[in-house]
Design an enzyme around this catalytic site. Structure first.
Site, mmCIF file in Angstrom:
data_model
loop_
_atom_site.group_PDB
_atom_site.id
_atom_site.type_symbol
_atom_site.label_atom_id
_atom_site.label_comp_id
_atom_site.label_asym_id
_atom_site.label_seq_id
_atom_site.Cartn_x
_atom_site.Cartn_y
_atom_site.Cartn_z
ATOM 1 N N ARG J 88 -3.992 55.027 34.023
ATOM 2 C CA ARG J 88 -4.367 56.237 33.336
ATOM 3 C C ARG J 88 -5.263 56.093 32.100
ATOM 4 N NH1 ARG J 88 -1.888 57.109 37.092
ATOM 5 N NH2 ARG J 88 -0.165 58.436 37.738
ATOM 6 N N GLU J 91 -8.635 55.886 33.629
ATOM 7 C CA GLU J 91 -9.137 57.349 33.900
ATOM 8 C C GLU J 91 -9.491 57.975 32.574
ATOM 9 O OE1 GLU J 91 -6.305 59.556 36.539
ATOM 10 O OE2 GLU J 91 -6.221 61.120 34.981
ATOM 11 N N SER J 114 -16.092 49.081 17.320
ATOM 12 C CA SER J 114 -15.747 47.580 17.700
ATOM 13 C C SER J 114 -14.681 47.505 18.320
ATOM 14 C CB SER J 114 -15.903 46.778 16.468
ATOM 15 O OG SER J 114 -15.528 45.485 16.850
#
Lengths: 147, 147, 147, 147, 147, 147, 147, 147, 147, 147
Positions: J88, J91, J114
């Site tokens: 997830r 995604e 960063s």
């Protein structure tokens, strides 16, 4: 030369313009929603009669019916699909694929569920904690045999 | 340290030796075949009580129940599965994935079928032209929303 | 727990030691060479009776017959095979795959050649300019249909 | 500059318009269906005489015959083919590739079946349980040798 | 069961211990350096007589000769080789591959250079600006033909 | 802005129209066939004088000579080449790459054959059992050294 | 048979136990830090004399010196490196690679910077806003030429 | 809408037409060669003032300056670069990446060399055995820390 | 037929021309910056009312509002993103993904953070050693359960 | 030689045996949960003092503390993670990555967040419709600059 991709674009444009849904198209054509939608997306072909009904209903040129009834080359460009709605199915294949295989073998013997002699329905099922998507797939069992 | 893979091997060995099927194990545990099988293959976890029943039934060491109830890392090594029984499902994802997405959107609005709040049954359906594998999947619809 | 890979190693060792070929094994088992060889390599399963004959013939332990009759998971690790003998077949798939599809469609309608209800023979055909490998494959035609 | 891809499109358009099948084209050209189809799809070349016949039969411009007789670059874009009709052949390569190699070696010694000095027929074979696709491939055996 | 990989390790160990080079091994066996080296690395097989000489020369067990004469499965694990010495050849394939194809076609007609009916020499050529590696490859031309 | 790809198309069109081969172009330009062909395919650059001769010979616009003399970006789109004529070379890299490395090291010490300070000839060698493609490659040996 | 990987493990163990850094090893061996480190990691070889000093300094068995002086096969398993320290260099290759090529061509003509006739230093440079890593690479320019 | 790719093409066209090198452009703009070249290739952005100078110098339309000062999306399409000049740098990353990491850690502690707070020079260094490409990279050390 | 990609280009063009930022667009539309930006980039859809406000604000054609409210197919073309700003997030997924999973499991039991019932803010947080990007993500916990 | 992977296994075994959670370990060590967990999984290093506390708390051998304080090589084996909890996040990177980049640029100018000067918290937030996983990430903004 008109392609299946051209026809998909025409169908999407007609849907946007007329505000017609897949269910209405499927009803007009006389076939199930899943099959008609997949044919409109270029992944299956319609028999000429069904293709003709679809083209008439949406007001597309006659050549579109010829194209819809030609046999498609099923091409899926993404090895791992990225759209979440489709990826979840890929994930189910990965997570439950081996369990599926174990149970098909136990129930039927060695073999597979056909993806050709195959049909599928997608239903909305009301549920108090939130409605559910129900998918029912049915494929012929094809047994391995020795020779 | 005993791993989920070790326990899967123990379960397969017990099944081979005792001639027990997945259905019998699932019945003993009191859960569905698909879920129990996937837990035995290391893709899901059992609650301690269910894990204990399974371990007793198959005569495995007590640590196996602890392992079965630990949360698994779901790893599927093949991006494209090669076993035909599992590949066919990958193929269905590719061929019907976009149609599935279209119809979920039409029936529910934008969103997905959950693969977590999810269940599945696999049935053998008698058919005169050859029995069929029926798969029924049900997942909660999860809508996208703006914020 | 004895695996299919263990049994393949045992069969190869017995073949090396006894100097037995695949043809002799197949004849003993009473099935075709291609099928028996693929079962010995772990890509198909033998019925218990056939597995028993094989194990007796090669002098393997009884558990090997159980393993040979278990349903295999067909795993091919190389997406593109590198051995030239196998690559050439991959190349044929690439070069003639679309032509094959065109002709199957023309002769049968839309559909595929099954790789499950399937058999294959490999023959040596004498030829004055150099003997030829003849491969005869036969698979049931599976038609797509609408629903 | 007219390309092989342009000519394939022209041939498909002529087929759609005239309702001509691959068998009729092959007969007119005087070569086998598989070879002519693969040449029309840009995977093989026709001798000028055969190319001329094809172009005349379908009413294509003369430059198309030049293009059909040029040597093609055989490019297959999908490492793993996705169309089910072609994928099944890829699957056969994976499932039976090692058995094929074993039997070629046993029957001929170390070497390969040529994919160049090669021909193939695709036949429809009637069968009471459903007609079958029969594929007959023949390739020259090429032995490895030491030097 | 002794494998080709085991034998390669034995040969490397014997080379390290005895300080013997590939040239000496090839001379003893009576074949070319390239072929013998590739057989020792498991990519080709030796005839039993040659395998016997090699095993005697390096003081390996007799089973090693059997293994060296078995037909190898040619497996190269890296799709793009990373060792610079081997990568440069991959680079030459990429940079000059299409030019090679053009010239083979012009000189011979459509077809390929066989990689089976094939031999190769590697020579050190003195040069005032730095010695050069000369590679001479020879493969039978295999013409495409129509059928 | 005219690109190397544009010029390659122009050269192919001129070759088709005039019926000129690569050998004639190379002779006119005064360089080897392999190098000139690869420059025409966009994988190497020609000095302005050579580019001018080529453009004059084929009747191309003057800008084409500028483009031919610009430094190319060598891009090969297929990780594993699919055309059989080029694939065989990739296969040779895989099958003989490690043997090549072993022998270069034995003959020269640790290092590589340069693919930059490099040349290649492709010859047709008559042979009673079928003519052979001979490839002679020569690359400067570049030694590794410590610092 | 002791491998380069075994020796790397021995060196790491000795470093951990003795608390010795790469700089001290390099000084003892009399070569640069980068080169000695890369040889200890199996990516370069040491001359026997240097290997002997290293082995003595760390108290490793004599065979380790033989292994350190053997020619390595440079294998990097990750196509895209995942460790952030190494990935950043991969990113620099991607972001500045084309600019690097443009400037090498402008300053030298068409050609490349050798990665074989090559050396590198890594320095710590004090800076008020945070110290900086300075990398100085030097590689011989290798020009392309026509033939 | 004018894109960075459009502007790169305009700059290349202006360079070809006017015969201007990257050094001259960089000098006009008042920044280093590497940075200006990478900005012109679409991998970095110029401040509006610098972009204006560049556009004036090359005679490009004013919108090009706006585009040059927009923040780029750094996209490198080839996972493994194929151009030899750029590949060598990829190779250096693979061969020396782990040694680089070891030495950065030894000299600075755990952390990385920034690829953002970063600069690079490319110099031609005369050398009697052939001039050398010198690359000097400097990046801020970024330490890992616990929290 | 106007596509989401067309609309993204229109929005970028309007932003460039009018000098409007994402914050202003989000404020006008009445939704968060992250969501509106992602909808403008084609990764989410706007409700018709919100889409209408956006189109009015930027002066786009009315069809653009229809397109913005259509359900998107989320496609990300790069498996590993190359832009450093996006790659860092991929790196965080790789470096901290397993720790994230461990802690979600410890705090919630077995399950996942939803990426659908999900929102995200991106804030600039002043800091004396350099301002920081703060990302706050919130997703509903979805528990696995047995059935 | 004890590796980080060995230590991770020891920690998991101690956790299973003692029933200790990550929160308790983190509290004992005096650092955040995310950081300590990632260090225990081998993706970060602990300072010797913190490592000592951890080893004492879990009763591990002293060498484990040395290993925990060594600098790790961050390796993530799956290009696309398959575990749903981690996927997830992948995604989210794909769906919101470009929007994230747009907003960072708008709020800070060109640059990145960063992943090194970085911290993260994972919280459970009660919610009436189901508790939510809240992730707060903070990374220093690193600006691109010209040179």
């Amino acid at each position: 030369m008109m392609t299946k991709s051209d026809v998909t674009t025409m169908i999407r444009a007609a849907k946007r313009e007329k505000g017609i849904g897949w269910a209405a198209i499927a009803e007009e054509v006389g076939l199930s929603e899943v099959f008609v939608t997949s044919a409109c997306l270029g992944m299956n072909s319609l028999l000429p009669d069904a293709a003709g009904k679809l083209v008439d209903f949406l007001g597309l040129p006659a050549e579109a019916a010829v194209v819809l009834s030609e046999y498609p080359t099923k091409t899926f460009a993404q090895t791992v699909p990225t759209d979440p709605c489709i990826y979840r199915w890929y994930e189910i294949t990965g997570v439950f694929g081996e369990a599926f295989k174990e149970l098909v073998q136990e129930k039927f013997g060695d073999g597979i569920m056909s993806a050709i002699d195959f049909d599928m329905q997608i239903n909305r099922v009301a549920h108090e904690k939130g409605d559910r998507v129900e998918v029912v797939m049915s494929g012929k069992f094809l047994p391995y045999k020795s020779w």
